[in-house]
Design an enzyme around this catalytic site. Structure first.
Site, short mmCIF file in Angstrom:
data_model
loop_
_atom_site.label_atom_id
_atom_site.label_comp_id
_atom_site.label_asym_id
_atom_site.label_seq_id
_atom_site.Cartn_x
_atom_site.Cartn_y
_atom_site.Cartn_z
N THR A 26 69.55 -5.93 26.13
CA THR A 26 68.58 -6.86 25.55
C THR A 26 67.89 -6.23 24.34
O THR A 26 67.73 -6.85 23.29
CB THR A 26 67.54 -7.25 26.61
OG1 THR A 26 68.24 -7.83 27.70
CG2 THR A 26 66.52 -8.23 26.08
N ALA A 27 67.50 -4.95 24.46
CA ALA A 27 66.77 -4.29 23.36
C ALA A 27 67.66 -4.16 22.13
O ALA A 27 67.25 -4.48 21.01
CB ALA A 27 66.27 -2.92 23.81
N ALA A 62 62.60 -12.53 33.31
CA ALA A 62 61.37 -13.31 33.15
C ALA A 62 60.66 -12.83 31.90
O ALA A 62 60.72 -11.65 31.55
CB ALA A 62 60.47 -13.12 34.36
N LYS A 90 58.90 -21.29 32.44
CA LYS A 90 57.98 -20.53 33.28
C LYS A 90 56.55 -20.82 32.82
O LYS A 90 56.22 -20.59 31.65
CB LYS A 90 58.31 -19.03 33.14
CG LYS A 90 57.31 -18.11 33.82
CD LYS A 90 57.65 -16.64 33.61
CE LYS A 90 56.55 -15.73 34.11
NZ LYS A 90 56.74 -14.32 33.75
N GLU A 354 54.64 -8.94 36.27
CA GLU A 354 54.10 -9.54 35.04
C GLU A 354 55.10 -9.57 33.87
O GLU A 354 54.76 -10.03 32.78
CB GLU A 354 52.78 -8.90 34.60
CG GLU A 354 51.63 -9.16 35.56
CD GLU A 354 51.08 -10.60 35.53
OE1 GLU A 354 51.43 -11.34 34.62
OE2 GLU A 354 50.31 -10.94 36.45
#
Ligand SMILES: Cc1cc2nc3c(=O)[nH]c(=O)nc-3n(C[C@H](O)[C@H](O)[C@H](O)COP(=O)(O)OP(=O)(O)OC[C@H]3O[C@@H](n4cnc5c(N)ncnc54)[C@H](O)[C@@H]3O)c2cc1C
Length: 511
Positions: A26-27, A62, A90, A354
């Protein structure tokens, strides 16, 4: 010296002509996509080397609302990407059994309520809450009420209603997200090389990276290196020995087990987090499956017990084997070292509660754009970059620590959590809140006032006194306003479409 490209303005610069990104998770692909988009007018060669032998971490599903800014800035159509990466929406996080068994609270995104003249919603709600005259905080949040009723829509132009400001983020399939950004980047000229970096050469005097050698024997040199190689930190740590600040003393979890399961019903528009004996479990609904993970502390449970706890509590049939991940919560001492910037897990990892990690990648990229170097690598820029990232990691750490330090759960793990000494910055936040219910958001701190309020109240951190400024309003007026907001939020939630209907109408993934 003048440069035609700068219209005759002296630039004195020694521009970056090549960037090498190591890692295609992803990065890596978020960085490549951003560079391709924002440097398109410059003559910069961008390459990504990704290893076929070393898997990506395979999680990170998420997000938080700023992800939508990331997509917009790249010019990506939201419905198109949602369809492509089988995403859902979300509205926040539901915490089940967190404060104590049987308890439930919701941490919604976006605003809750409305200010009243000079007084903020949190201030006057707290005044009435302390007097036992306010409903639960969730009842004033559009996001929370929509979420618990399984409803979703994007904000619409409806002035003075909470429908105007619906805030949301995405849940998505991490592999599909990276794949989408890879296609985006390659279409914009990014060169992709499949290979594994085996050796990194440093300049004997400056200590800068000179080149990397791949398993195949090929060598690649660049002006700027971006380390997106995950926990390994192939450049930033293995080569540059930058050092890692271990935050295990603040964040107790260091293991995760992950399994994907079949969906058993319509996807709720929120992440479900449930406390467990020695950690917690997530459930992230996607269009085609559910992502589940159990995050725990190896000091307080063993892997077999954690695995049984996970498998006993997932809803649908498993679609994958259980994958095990280990991590050390913390951050790289310098995210930018010499001519190397680390992003993603290579720059640090706090933990997934989170869902802040992808956001920190986004912030790292945004700051890199702000301080984009030339080949002289101005030390003041690098120092400011590092300080900013240190601050942002630190504030997220505090927010996470608060979740652990203030619960009433029994058991050795949760007792240990309650004994964790607070950081000075968190202690100040808690003291200010306990005094008069004050919450301050500083600089680019990710979580807004109302996030802190939701979690503080959800976890029974209660002010001793209300904010004296609220006395400018008479209590009847406050009570009437609260009732009006509660009724409007309820009515709006009722008119919103079910989450699944919204997806079907706008962005359903193909079979
Ligand atoms: C349990 C868990 C849950 C998480 N949940 C969330 C979440 O809900 N939300 C969120 O925002 N974040 C979450 N994260 C973090 C998130 O997964 C990562 O921030 C994100 O996936 C970025 O990972 P990465 O690209 O840095 O690393 P990786 O995905 O590990 O990718 C590393 C890449 O580097 C390559 N590589 C490694 N070594 C070499 C080498 N020598 N040569 C060439 N290539 C190499 C690999 O092949 C791979 O392509 C979670 C993390 C964990 C551990």
């Amino acid at each position: 010296m003048t440069d035609e490209a700068t219209g005759g303005v002296p630039n004195g610069s020694n521009p970056i002509r090549s960037v090498l990104i190591v890692g295609g998770g992803t990065a890596g692909w978020m960085a490549a996509a951003s560079l391709a988009r924002f440097l398109e007018k410059l003559d910069v060669r961008i390459r990504v080397v990704e290893s076929d032998e070393i898997a990506t971490v395979g999680v990170g599903e998420a997000t938080v609302p700023p992800i939508l800014d990331f997509l917009r800035q790249l010019g990506i159509d939201e419905n198109e990407i949602v369809r492509d990466i089988k995403a859902t929406f979300k509205l926040g996080i539901a915490y089940r059994d967190w404060t104590r068994p049987g308890d439930f609270y919701f941490h919604p995104f976006g605003p809750t309520g409305f200010g009243l003249g000079p007084v903020s919603f949190p201030a006057y709600w707290l005044k009435m809450f302390l007097a036992g005259k306010a409903a639960r905080l969730e009842e004033y949040s559009m996001q929370a009420m929509a979420a618990v009723h399984g409803k979703f829509m994007r904000p619409v132009h409806a002035p003075n209603t909470p429908l105007n400001k619906i805030a949301y983020a995405l849940h998505f399939d991490a592999a599909l997200f990276a794949g989408y950004l890879r296609r985006f980047s390659v279409a914009r000229g990014v060169e992709r090389t499949s290979g594994t970096v085996r050796q990194v050469s440093l300049h004997p005097e400056t200590g800068f990276i000179e080149q990397v050698r791949l398993e195949s024997g090929e060598t690649i040199a660049a002006d700027l290196y971006i380390d997106c190689s995950g926990f390994r930190g192939v450049l930033i740590e293995q080569a540059l020995k930058t050092g890692y600040e271990d935050w295990t003393r603040f964040l107790p979890c260091d293991r995760a087990l992950v399994v994907q399961t079949q969906s058993v019903g319509p996807p709720p528009p929120y992440t479900l987090v449930s406390a467990r004996e020695a950690g917690w479990q997530w459930r992230i609904p996607l269009q085609h499956r559910v992502g589940n993970g159990h995050v725990y502390s190896s000091r307080f449970t063993d892997d077999d017990s954690a695995r049984s706890a996970l498998l006993a509590t997932v809803d649908g049939a498993p679609l994958t084997d259980v994958a095990a991940l280990r991590f050390t919560p913390g951050r790289r001492r310098k995210a930018w070292n010499g001519n190397c910037v680390a992003l993603g897990l290579a720059s640090g990892f706090l933990e997934p509660l989170e869902a802040t990690s992808i956001h920190l990648i986004q912030r790292g990229i945004a700051m890199l754009m702000k301080f984009f170097p030339d080949r002289d690598f101005e030390p003041a820029d690098i120092e400011r970059y590092n300080k900013t990232l240190e601050f942002e990691f630190g504030r997220v750490r505090d927010f996470l620590l608060m979740h652990y330090a203030f619960t009433e759960r029994a058991g050795a793990f949760w007792e240990h959590c309650r004994a964790i000494p607070l950081t000075e910055t968190l202690r100040e936040k808690i003291d200010l809140f306990r005094g008069h219910g004050r919450i301050l958001r500083e600089d680019a701190e990710l979580f807004p006032v109302q996030s802190w309020l939701s979690v503080m109240i959800g976890q029974n951190i209660v002010p001793r006194r209300y904010d004296p400024m609220t006395d400018v309003l008479d209590s009847e007026r406050i009570a009437a306003k609260l009732e009006e907001i509660r009724a409007t939020v309820k009515q709006c939630a009722e008119t919103m479409p079910p989450h699944l209907d919204f997806i079907r109408e706008h962005c359903a993934a193909g079979a």
